[in-house]
Design an enzyme around this catalytic site. Structure first.
Site: not given
Length: 382
Positions: A67, A99, A199, A211, A219, A222, A236, A313, A315
Protein backbone atom coordinates in the site's frame (compact mmCIF):
# COMPACT_ATOMS: atom_id res chain seq x y z
CA UNK A 1 4.27 0.70 -14.18
CA UNK A 2 4.64 -0.41 -17.78
CA UNK A 3 1.36 -2.34 -17.72
CA UNK A 4 -0.92 0.31 -16.23
CA UNK A 5 -2.88 0.80 -19.44
CA UNK A 6 -3.92 -2.85 -19.40
CA UNK A 7 -5.89 -2.27 -16.21
CA UNK A 8 -8.21 0.45 -17.51
CA UNK A 9 -11.51 -1.05 -18.65
CA UNK A 10 -13.85 1.93 -19.06
CA UNK A 11 -16.46 -0.07 -21.00
CA UNK A 12 -16.88 -2.69 -18.27
CA UNK A 13 -19.30 -2.69 -15.35
CA UNK A 14 -18.15 -1.91 -11.79
CA UNK A 15 -17.73 -5.59 -10.85
CA UNK A 16 -15.64 -6.37 -13.93
CA UNK A 17 -13.50 -3.30 -13.35
CA UNK A 18 -12.89 -4.35 -9.74
CA UNK A 19 -11.79 -7.80 -10.88
CA UNK A 20 -9.51 -6.38 -13.57
CA UNK A 21 -7.71 -4.07 -11.17
CA UNK A 22 -7.49 -6.78 -8.50
CA UNK A 23 -6.05 -9.17 -11.08
CA UNK A 24 -3.31 -6.65 -11.72
CA UNK A 25 -2.69 -6.39 -7.96
CA UNK A 26 -2.28 -10.18 -7.82
CA UNK A 27 0.26 -10.01 -10.66
CA UNK A 28 2.22 -7.35 -8.79
CA UNK A 29 2.18 -9.31 -5.52
CA UNK A 30 3.88 -12.25 -7.26
CA UNK A 31 6.98 -10.11 -7.82
CA UNK A 32 7.86 -10.45 -4.14
CA UNK A 33 7.84 -14.24 -4.35
CA UNK A 34 10.69 -15.84 -2.42
CA UNK A 35 11.81 -12.56 -0.86
CA UNK A 36 9.13 -11.49 1.63
CA UNK A 37 9.05 -14.53 3.93
CA UNK A 38 7.65 -14.83 6.53
CA UNK A 39 5.44 -11.92 5.41
CA UNK A 40 2.63 -12.38 2.88
CA UNK A 41 2.71 -11.55 -0.81
CA UNK A 42 0.73 -8.34 -1.35
CA UNK A 43 0.06 -6.14 -4.36
CA UNK A 44 -1.77 -2.81 -4.57
CA UNK A 45 -3.18 -0.67 -7.39
CA UNK A 46 -4.51 2.89 -7.01
CA UNK A 47 -7.20 4.01 -9.46
CA UNK A 48 -8.63 7.49 -10.00
CA UNK A 49 -11.41 8.22 -12.48
CA UNK A 50 -10.79 4.87 -14.19
CA UNK A 51 -7.04 5.48 -14.54
CA UNK A 52 -4.27 3.68 -12.67
CA UNK A 53 -2.18 6.35 -10.96
CA UNK A 54 -0.04 4.15 -8.71
CA UNK A 55 1.13 0.57 -8.24
CA UNK A 56 3.16 -1.23 -5.62
CA UNK A 57 3.99 -4.57 -4.07
CA UNK A 58 5.79 -5.86 -1.01
CA UNK A 59 9.20 -6.50 -2.54
CA UNK A 60 11.26 -7.73 0.40
CA UNK A 61 10.80 -8.45 4.10
CA UNK A 62 11.37 -5.17 5.93
CA UNK A 63 10.70 -2.98 2.87
CA UNK A 64 7.61 -0.85 2.30
CA UNK A 65 4.33 -2.70 2.30
CA UNK A 66 2.41 -2.77 -0.98
CA UNK A 67 0.00 0.00 0.00
CA UNK A 68 2.75 2.46 0.91
CA UNK A 69 4.78 1.48 -2.15
CA UNK A 70 1.76 2.17 -4.36
CA UNK A 71 1.12 5.54 -2.72
CA UNK A 72 4.76 6.51 -3.14
CA UNK A 73 4.57 5.69 -6.87
CA UNK A 74 1.49 7.86 -7.52
CA UNK A 75 1.92 10.30 -10.40
CA UNK A 76 -0.80 12.59 -9.02
CA UNK A 77 -2.51 13.09 -5.61
CA UNK A 78 -4.36 10.00 -4.42
CA UNK A 79 -7.15 11.92 -2.67
CA UNK A 80 -10.52 10.54 -3.75
CA UNK A 81 -8.98 7.50 -5.46
CA UNK A 82 -9.71 3.81 -4.94
CA UNK A 83 -7.08 1.34 -3.76
CA UNK A 84 -7.14 -2.32 -4.76
CA UNK A 85 -5.11 -4.51 -2.41
CA UNK A 86 -4.83 -8.30 -2.38
CA UNK A 87 -4.73 -8.59 1.43
CA UNK A 88 -6.41 -6.61 4.18
CA UNK A 89 -4.28 -3.55 5.10
CA UNK A 90 -2.39 -3.91 8.36
CA UNK A 91 -3.30 -1.70 11.31
CA UNK A 92 -0.36 -2.40 13.63
CA UNK A 93 3.29 -1.38 13.77
CA UNK A 94 5.85 -4.02 12.82
CA UNK A 95 8.92 -3.44 10.68
CA UNK A 96 6.74 -0.85 8.92
CA UNK A 97 4.06 1.52 10.30
CA UNK A 98 0.35 0.69 9.79
CA UNK A 99 -0.84 0.83 6.18
CA UNK A 100 -4.26 1.99 7.36
CA UNK A 101 -2.63 5.25 8.52
CA UNK A 102 -1.06 5.83 5.11
CA UNK A 103 -4.38 5.16 3.35
CA UNK A 104 -6.23 7.62 5.58
CA UNK A 105 -3.52 10.29 5.28
CA UNK A 106 -3.58 10.01 1.48
CA UNK A 107 -7.32 10.67 1.31
CA UNK A 108 -8.21 7.38 -0.40
CA UNK A 109 -12.01 7.14 -0.54
CA UNK A 110 -12.52 3.44 -1.35
CA UNK A 111 -10.54 0.30 -0.61
CA UNK A 112 -11.18 -2.98 -2.41
CA UNK A 113 -9.76 -5.99 -0.56
CA UNK A 114 -9.08 -9.42 -2.01
CA UNK A 115 -8.67 -11.51 1.15
CA UNK A 116 -8.80 -10.93 4.88
CA UNK A 117 -5.61 -11.21 6.95
CA UNK A 118 -5.75 -14.09 9.51
CA UNK A 119 -2.92 -12.53 11.54
CA UNK A 120 -4.47 -11.92 14.99
CA UNK A 121 -2.91 -8.44 14.95
CA UNK A 122 -5.11 -7.62 11.92
CA UNK A 123 -7.97 -10.14 11.44
CA UNK A 124 -10.66 -7.65 10.41
CA UNK A 125 -9.36 -4.74 12.44
CA UNK A 126 -7.83 -3.03 9.41
CA UNK A 127 -11.09 -3.12 7.47
CA UNK A 128 -13.07 -1.99 10.51
CA UNK A 129 -10.74 0.95 11.08
CA UNK A 130 -11.11 2.14 7.49
CA UNK A 131 -14.89 1.92 7.68
CA UNK A 132 -14.96 3.77 10.98
CA UNK A 133 -13.16 6.65 9.25
CA UNK A 134 -15.78 6.81 6.52
CA UNK A 135 -14.08 4.87 3.72
CA UNK A 136 -16.07 2.54 1.51
CA UNK A 137 -14.62 -0.96 1.74
CA UNK A 138 -15.46 -3.78 -0.67
CA UNK A 139 -14.31 -7.24 0.39
CA UNK A 140 -13.75 -10.56 -1.35
CA UNK A 141 -12.91 -9.49 -4.91
CA UNK A 142 -11.00 -12.45 -6.44
CA UNK A 143 -10.83 -13.91 -2.94
CA UNK A 144 -9.91 -17.43 -4.09
CA UNK A 145 -6.96 -16.20 -6.17
CA UNK A 146 -5.74 -13.93 -3.37
CA UNK A 147 -6.01 -16.67 -0.75
CA UNK A 148 -4.31 -19.24 -3.00
CA UNK A 149 -1.41 -16.86 -3.56
CA UNK A 150 -0.83 -16.69 0.19
CA UNK A 151 -1.57 -20.26 1.21
CA UNK A 152 1.92 -20.47 2.75
CA UNK A 153 1.39 -17.36 4.87
CA UNK A 154 -2.12 -18.38 5.94
CA UNK A 155 -0.94 -21.83 7.03
CA UNK A 156 2.09 -20.49 8.89
CA UNK A 157 0.25 -17.70 10.70
CA UNK A 158 -2.49 -20.10 11.82
CA UNK A 159 -0.34 -23.07 12.85
CA UNK A 160 3.21 -21.82 13.39
CA UNK A 161 4.35 -24.71 11.17
CA UNK A 162 6.06 -24.56 7.78
CA UNK A 163 3.93 -25.21 4.71
CA UNK A 164 5.41 -28.39 3.23
CA UNK A 165 5.47 -29.08 -0.51
CA UNK A 166 6.42 -32.67 -1.30
CA UNK A 167 8.07 -32.85 -4.74
CA UNK A 168 9.20 -35.88 -6.69
CA UNK A 169 9.82 -36.93 -10.29
CA UNK A 170 8.74 -40.33 -11.54
CA UNK A 171 8.25 -42.38 -14.68
CA UNK A 172 4.82 -43.33 -15.98
CA UNK A 173 5.14 -46.65 -14.15
CA UNK A 174 5.71 -44.78 -10.88
CA UNK A 175 9.47 -45.25 -10.44
CA UNK A 176 11.86 -42.62 -9.08
CA UNK A 177 14.98 -44.58 -10.05
CA UNK A 178 15.96 -47.76 -11.88
CA UNK A 179 16.49 -51.02 -10.05
CA UNK A 180 20.21 -50.16 -10.12
CA UNK A 181 19.57 -46.77 -8.49
CA UNK A 182 20.05 -44.49 -11.53
CA UNK A 183 17.79 -41.43 -11.54
CA UNK A 184 19.45 -38.70 -13.64
CA UNK A 185 17.58 -37.44 -15.43
CA UNK A 186 13.99 -38.64 -15.22
CA UNK A 187 12.50 -35.35 -16.43
CA UNK A 188 13.59 -32.90 -19.12
CA UNK A 189 15.18 -29.48 -18.98
CA UNK A 190 11.95 -27.48 -18.79
CA UNK A 191 10.69 -29.44 -15.78
CA UNK A 192 14.06 -29.15 -14.05
CA UNK A 193 14.02 -25.38 -14.55
CA UNK A 194 10.61 -25.22 -12.87
CA UNK A 195 12.08 -27.09 -9.90
CA UNK A 196 14.82 -24.48 -9.57
CA UNK A 197 12.26 -21.69 -9.77
CA UNK A 198 10.41 -23.30 -6.87
CA UNK A 199 13.62 -23.65 -4.90
CA UNK A 200 13.82 -19.86 -5.08
CA UNK A 201 10.15 -19.54 -4.12
CA UNK A 202 10.15 -21.50 -0.86
CA UNK A 203 12.13 -20.59 2.24
CA UNK A 204 13.81 -23.96 2.73
CA UNK A 205 14.55 -27.20 0.92
CA UNK A 206 14.60 -30.55 2.73
CA UNK A 207 16.38 -33.78 1.86
CA UNK A 208 17.23 -36.97 3.71
CA UNK A 209 20.58 -38.62 4.23
CA UNK A 210 19.81 -41.29 1.63
CA UNK A 211 19.31 -38.71 -1.12
CA UNK A 212 22.48 -36.86 -0.15
CA UNK A 213 24.54 -40.04 -0.17
CA UNK A 214 23.07 -41.33 -3.43
CA UNK A 215 23.08 -38.11 -5.49
CA UNK A 216 25.45 -35.69 -3.69
CA UNK A 217 23.16 -32.77 -4.64
CA UNK A 218 23.85 -29.07 -4.07
CA UNK A 219 20.19 -28.24 -3.26
CA UNK A 220 20.60 -24.68 -4.53
CA UNK A 221 18.67 -22.47 -6.95
CA UNK A 222 20.63 -22.43 -10.18
CA UNK A 223 18.78 -19.84 -12.25
CA UNK A 224 19.93 -16.24 -12.84
CA UNK A 225 18.85 -13.97 -10.00
CA UNK A 226 17.57 -16.91 -7.99
CA UNK A 227 17.71 -17.14 -4.20
CA UNK A 228 19.18 -20.24 -2.56
CA UNK A 229 16.80 -21.82 -0.05
CA UNK A 230 17.89 -22.75 3.45
CA UNK A 231 18.97 -26.40 3.32
CA UNK A 232 17.46 -28.72 5.92
CA UNK A 233 19.12 -32.14 6.05
CA UNK A 234 17.41 -35.00 7.91
CA UNK A 235 20.06 -37.41 9.13
CA UNK A 236 18.91 -39.45 12.13
CA UNK A 237 22.15 -41.41 12.58
CA UNK A 238 24.59 -38.75 11.29
CA UNK A 239 25.74 -40.70 8.26
CA UNK A 240 26.05 -37.94 5.64
CA UNK A 241 29.69 -37.86 4.47
CA UNK A 242 31.64 -34.83 5.62
CA UNK A 243 32.78 -34.36 2.03
CA UNK A 244 29.25 -34.08 0.65
CA UNK A 245 28.59 -30.87 -1.30
CA UNK A 246 25.89 -29.74 1.10
CA UNK A 247 28.36 -29.99 4.00
CA UNK A 248 31.40 -28.53 2.26
CA UNK A 249 29.37 -25.48 1.14
CA UNK A 250 27.51 -24.98 4.43
CA UNK A 251 29.53 -21.83 5.05
CA UNK A 252 28.13 -20.32 1.85
CA UNK A 253 24.52 -21.51 1.97
CA UNK A 254 22.68 -21.70 5.28
CA UNK A 255 22.44 -25.38 6.15
CA UNK A 256 20.55 -26.95 9.06
CA UNK A 257 21.45 -30.51 10.01
CA UNK A 258 18.70 -32.27 11.98
CA UNK A 259 19.84 -35.41 13.77
CA UNK A 260 19.11 -37.65 16.73
CA UNK A 261 22.83 -37.84 17.45
CA UNK A 262 23.91 -35.78 20.44
CA UNK A 263 27.58 -36.79 20.53
CA UNK A 264 29.59 -33.58 20.58
CA UNK A 265 32.70 -34.99 18.93
CA UNK A 266 30.78 -36.57 16.07
CA UNK A 267 28.91 -33.31 15.49
CA UNK A 268 32.01 -31.11 15.63
CA UNK A 269 33.14 -31.51 11.97
CA UNK A 270 29.68 -30.60 10.69
CA UNK A 271 29.45 -27.60 12.97
CA UNK A 272 32.96 -26.51 11.96
CA UNK A 273 31.90 -26.74 8.29
CA UNK A 274 29.15 -24.20 9.02
CA UNK A 275 26.13 -26.39 9.68
CA UNK A 276 23.57 -25.39 12.27
CA UNK A 277 22.79 -28.46 14.36
CA UNK A 278 19.31 -29.33 15.57
CA UNK A 279 19.18 -32.30 17.91
CA UNK A 280 15.73 -33.83 17.51
CA UNK A 281 14.18 -36.66 19.59
CA UNK A 282 13.75 -40.04 18.00
CA UNK A 283 10.35 -41.49 17.12
CA UNK A 284 9.90 -44.98 15.69
CA UNK A 285 13.62 -45.18 14.96
CA UNK A 286 13.77 -41.91 13.02
CA UNK A 287 13.64 -38.16 13.54
CA UNK A 288 10.43 -36.93 15.10
CA UNK A 289 9.37 -34.87 12.08
CA UNK A 290 6.57 -33.08 13.91
CA UNK A 291 9.06 -31.87 16.52
CA UNK A 292 11.44 -30.83 13.73
CA UNK A 293 8.72 -28.82 11.98
CA UNK A 294 7.81 -27.07 15.22
CA UNK A 295 11.45 -26.13 15.75
CA UNK A 296 11.82 -24.88 12.17
CA UNK A 297 8.61 -22.85 12.46
CA UNK A 298 9.95 -21.11 15.58
CA UNK A 299 13.07 -20.25 13.56
CA UNK A 300 10.91 -18.33 11.07
CA UNK A 301 10.94 -20.96 8.34
CA UNK A 302 7.44 -20.71 6.86
CA UNK A 303 7.74 -23.07 3.87
CA UNK A 304 9.69 -26.15 2.82
CA UNK A 305 10.17 -27.83 -0.55
CA UNK A 306 10.84 -31.47 0.33
CA UNK A 307 13.05 -33.16 -2.28
CA UNK A 308 13.81 -36.38 -0.51
CA UNK A 309 13.58 -39.97 -1.59
CA UNK A 310 10.99 -42.62 -0.79
CA UNK A 311 12.01 -42.90 2.87
CA UNK A 312 11.66 -39.20 3.72
CA UNK A 313 8.53 -38.88 1.57
CA UNK A 314 6.88 -41.75 3.42
CA UNK A 315 7.86 -40.37 6.81
CA UNK A 316 6.54 -36.90 5.98
CA UNK A 317 3.20 -38.25 4.77
CA UNK A 318 2.98 -40.57 7.77
CA UNK A 319 3.63 -37.68 10.17
CA UNK A 320 0.83 -35.58 8.70
CA UNK A 321 3.19 -32.76 7.77
CA UNK A 322 2.57 -32.50 3.99
CA UNK A 323 0.30 -29.77 2.60
CA UNK A 324 0.91 -29.89 -1.16
CA UNK A 325 2.28 -32.44 -3.62
CA UNK A 326 4.11 -31.81 -6.88
CA UNK A 327 4.45 -34.95 -8.99
CA UNK A 328 6.54 -34.59 -12.14
CA UNK A 329 5.67 -37.42 -14.54
CA UNK A 330 8.00 -38.31 -17.42
CA UNK A 331 6.97 -40.35 -20.48
CA UNK A 332 9.33 -43.19 -19.60
CA UNK A 333 9.06 -46.72 -18.23
CA UNK A 334 11.76 -48.11 -15.92
CA UNK A 335 10.07 -51.34 -14.87
CA UNK A 336 11.67 -53.64 -12.33
CA UNK A 337 10.10 -55.06 -9.18
CA UNK A 338 12.78 -53.56 -6.97
CA UNK A 339 12.90 -50.12 -8.58
CA UNK A 340 11.79 -47.60 -5.92
CA UNK A 341 8.51 -45.70 -6.01
CA UNK A 342 8.07 -42.15 -4.60
CA UNK A 343 6.67 -43.07 -1.18
CA UNK A 344 8.21 -45.65 1.13
CA UNK A 345 7.51 -46.66 4.70
CA UNK A 346 4.78 -49.02 5.85
CA UNK A 347 2.14 -47.21 3.81
CA UNK A 348 -1.62 -47.56 4.05
CA UNK A 349 -2.94 -50.92 5.25
CA UNK A 350 -6.46 -50.34 3.95
CA UNK A 351 -7.85 -48.36 1.04
CA UNK A 352 -9.57 -45.93 3.40
CA UNK A 353 -6.18 -45.19 5.02
CA UNK A 354 -4.78 -43.71 1.81
CA UNK A 355 -3.70 -40.09 1.70
CA UNK A 356 -6.55 -38.05 0.23
CA UNK A 357 -5.65 -35.43 -2.37
CA UNK A 358 -7.50 -32.72 -4.25
CA UNK A 359 -6.28 -32.17 -7.80
CA UNK A 360 -5.25 -28.55 -8.21
CA UNK A 361 -3.62 -28.37 -11.65
CA UNK A 362 -1.90 -30.24 -14.47
CA UNK A 363 0.85 -28.38 -16.35
CA UNK A 364 2.76 -29.56 -19.40
CA UNK A 365 6.49 -28.82 -19.24
CA UNK A 366 8.12 -29.98 -22.45
CA UNK A 367 7.41 -33.71 -22.68
CA UNK A 368 6.69 -33.97 -18.95
CA UNK A 369 3.62 -33.29 -16.82
CA UNK A 370 3.50 -31.56 -13.46
CA UNK A 371 0.50 -32.73 -11.44
CA UNK A 372 -0.16 -30.64 -8.32
CA UNK A 373 -2.53 -31.59 -5.52
CA UNK A 374 -3.55 -30.23 -2.16
CA UNK A 375 -3.32 -32.78 0.65
CA UNK A 376 -6.67 -33.16 2.36
CA UNK A 377 -5.54 -36.00 4.61
CA UNK A 378 -2.14 -37.64 5.05
CA UNK A 379 -1.57 -41.39 5.39
CA UNK A 380 -3.60 -42.98 8.16
CA UNK A 381 -3.61 -46.10 10.25
CA UNK A 382 0.05 -47.17 10.30
Amino acid sequence: MENWKKCAVPDSGPGQMDEAFMRRAVELAERGCGRVSPNPLVGAVIVKEGRVIGEGWHARCGDLHAERAALRSCREPAAGASMYVTLEPCCHTGRQPPCTEAILEAGISRVVVGAGDPNPLVAGKGIRMLREHGLQVTEGVLREACEAQNRVFFHYIRTGLPYVVLKYAMTMDGKIATAAGASRWITGEEARRRVHEDRGRYTAIMAGSGTVKADDPQLTCRIPGGRDPIRVLCDSRLTIPQGAKVIVTAGDVRTILATCCGERERLRPYRDAGCEILTIPEKDGRLDLRELMQRLGKMGIDSILAEGGATLNGSLLQSGMVNWIQAYIAPKIFGGETAPSPVGGSGAQAVEDAAALSLASVTRLGDDLLVESEVKRCLQGS
